[in-house]
Write an enzyme that holds these catalytic residues in place. Structure first.
Site, mmCIF file in Angstrom:
data_model
loop_
_atom_site.group_PDB
_atom_site.id
_atom_site.type_symbol
_atom_site.label_atom_id
_atom_site.label_comp_id
_atom_site.label_asym_id
_atom_site.label_seq_id
_atom_site.Cartn_x
_atom_site.Cartn_y
_atom_site.Cartn_z
ATOM 1 N N HIS A 5 -8.309 -4.836 -0.050
ATOM 2 C CA HIS A 5 -7.075 -4.150 0.293
ATOM 3 C C HIS A 5 -6.636 -4.551 1.710
ATOM 4 O O HIS A 5 -7.447 -4.645 2.614
ATOM 5 C CB HIS A 5 -7.281 -2.631 0.241
ATOM 6 C CG HIS A 5 -6.017 -1.861 0.393
ATOM 7 N ND1 HIS A 5 -5.158 -1.610 -0.658
ATOM 8 C CD2 HIS A 5 -5.445 -1.281 1.485
ATOM 9 C CE1 HIS A 5 -4.130 -0.907 -0.234
ATOM 10 N NE2 HIS A 5 -4.279 -0.705 1.071
ATOM 11 N N SER A 43 0.837 -1.203 0.000
ATOM 12 C CA SER A 43 0.000 0.000 0.000
ATOM 13 C C SER A 43 0.877 1.261 0.000
ATOM 14 O O SER A 43 1.601 1.516 -0.948
ATOM 15 C CB SER A 43 -0.952 -0.048 1.197
ATOM 16 O OG SER A 43 -1.962 0.917 1.097
ATOM 17 N N ASP A 45 -10.221 -3.946 -4.400
ATOM 18 C CA ASP A 45 -9.415 -2.872 -3.823
ATOM 19 C C ASP A 45 -9.587 -1.604 -4.656
ATOM 20 O O ASP A 45 -9.460 -1.650 -5.881
ATOM 21 C CB ASP A 45 -7.953 -3.302 -3.830
ATOM 22 C CG ASP A 45 -7.010 -2.321 -3.164
ATOM 23 O OD1 ASP A 45 -7.450 -1.218 -2.787
ATOM 24 O OD2 ASP A 45 -5.826 -2.666 -3.034
#
Length: 315
Positions: A286, A159, A256
């Site tokens: 996610h 991320s 996501d």
């Protein structure tokens, strides 16, 4: 179809009263994120050795945690991975990603250097980027004492950590004084565009834990203005060139909001002639890779990342 275990996890979060991140102060958000570990992460596997150190480089002092696999007992110079944790440049620390780092250390047989970079809103962009570069440069300079080979040193993260890793590769490529370049980049559902406007952002920006509101919360904590979003250090997709970057493995999740920008970045690397593998876990959300206690596909993803690292660094 959404993985039923992912659906069950989201229901579990509701039952445990985990509030949306964007409704909390940064201090509260960090504590909430840490507390999730007790019911989402597997037990921490034992590695050969763990050391907390301070990476002093580029005029900065960045806390890091170094993990040594059992192979370090017999091999003097192993491959390495500088790991940058996720958390929207606002939450996350050495402990929230401890299990993941241990797992990658053992399965890939690499020396892991996990980086506790400065975060927003206390430390705005580009502080996290600068800490990432400092940690990588320190690792190269101290490779011998860390028991790793600087020519087989990768960088990666999930991320926000994927964002910082991708940007660091660009910055190191363009720095004539850089003593070494990353040998590989591991980008796990990376954020590559700030203030995105992609189909996945709109389709998956609600109901799947990472929402449009939480993305705005993280972005506003990190950036000082929308002008910062145009800077490639914040949005590596916008770099003038993606040529001559390290080979990459880019992993995304189907549900996501960041899915499309991960694919776009993999495509940008491929278009520039960089070897880039891309895999999407179509049924996942996610953040799933740290949730191996409740989602089996998380453990599959960790093993896949480890196998890719092993194949590319153990040569």
């Amino acid at each position: 179809m959404l993985d039923p275990q992912a659906q069950a996890l989201m229901q579990l979060m509701i039952e445990k009263g985990v509030p949306p991140i964007n409704t909390l102060s940064p201090t509260e958000a960090r504590e909430s994120y840490r507390s999730r570990r007790t019911f989402t992460q597997p037990d921490a596997p034992e590695v050969y050795k763990v050391e907390n150190k301070v990476a002093s480089a580029n005029g900065l002092n960045v806390p890091v945690r170094v993990y040594h696999p059992h192979a370090a007992q017999t091999q003097k110079a192993l491959p390495g991975l500088v790991y940058i944790h996720g958390g929207g440049w606002t939450i996350g620390d050495l402990d929230t990603h401890d299990v993941l780092c241990r797992s990658l250390c053992l399965q890939a047989e690499v020396v892991m250097v996990s980086v506790d970079y400065r975060m927003g809103p206390e430390h705005k962009f580009p502080a996290a980027y600068e800490d990432t570069l400092a940690a990588f440069n320190w690792t190269v300079s101290n490779a011998e004492s860390l028991g790793l080979d600087p020519q087989r040193l990768a960088i990666g993260g999930d991320s926000a950590g994927g964002n910082l890793s991708a940007a660091a590769c660009i910055g190191l490529r363009d720095d004539p004084e850089a003593s070494a370049q990353p040998a590989y980049q591991l980008l796990i559902y990376p954020a590559t565009i700030m203030w995105q406007d992609t189909p996945s952002f709109h389709a998956n920006g609600k109901d799947y834990m990472l929402t449009k509101e939480s993305i705005a919360y993280y972005t506003e904590n990190y950036l000082s203005s929308r002008e910062d979003a145009k800077d490639w250090r914040a949005s590596p997709q916008f770099a003038n060139s993606h040529k001559n970057l390290p080979p990459a493995f880019v992993m995304t999740a189907g549900f996501d909001p960041l899915r499309d920008e991960g694919l776009m970045y993999a495509d940008a690397l491929s278009k520039a002639g960089v070897s880039a593998q891309y895999v999407c876990f179509e049924r996942q959300i996610h953040g799933f890779i740290t949730m191996g206690r409740v989602m089996q596909e998380a453990n599959t993803a960790v093993s896949l990342c480890a196998s890719v690292l092993k194949a590319n660094l153990h040569r």
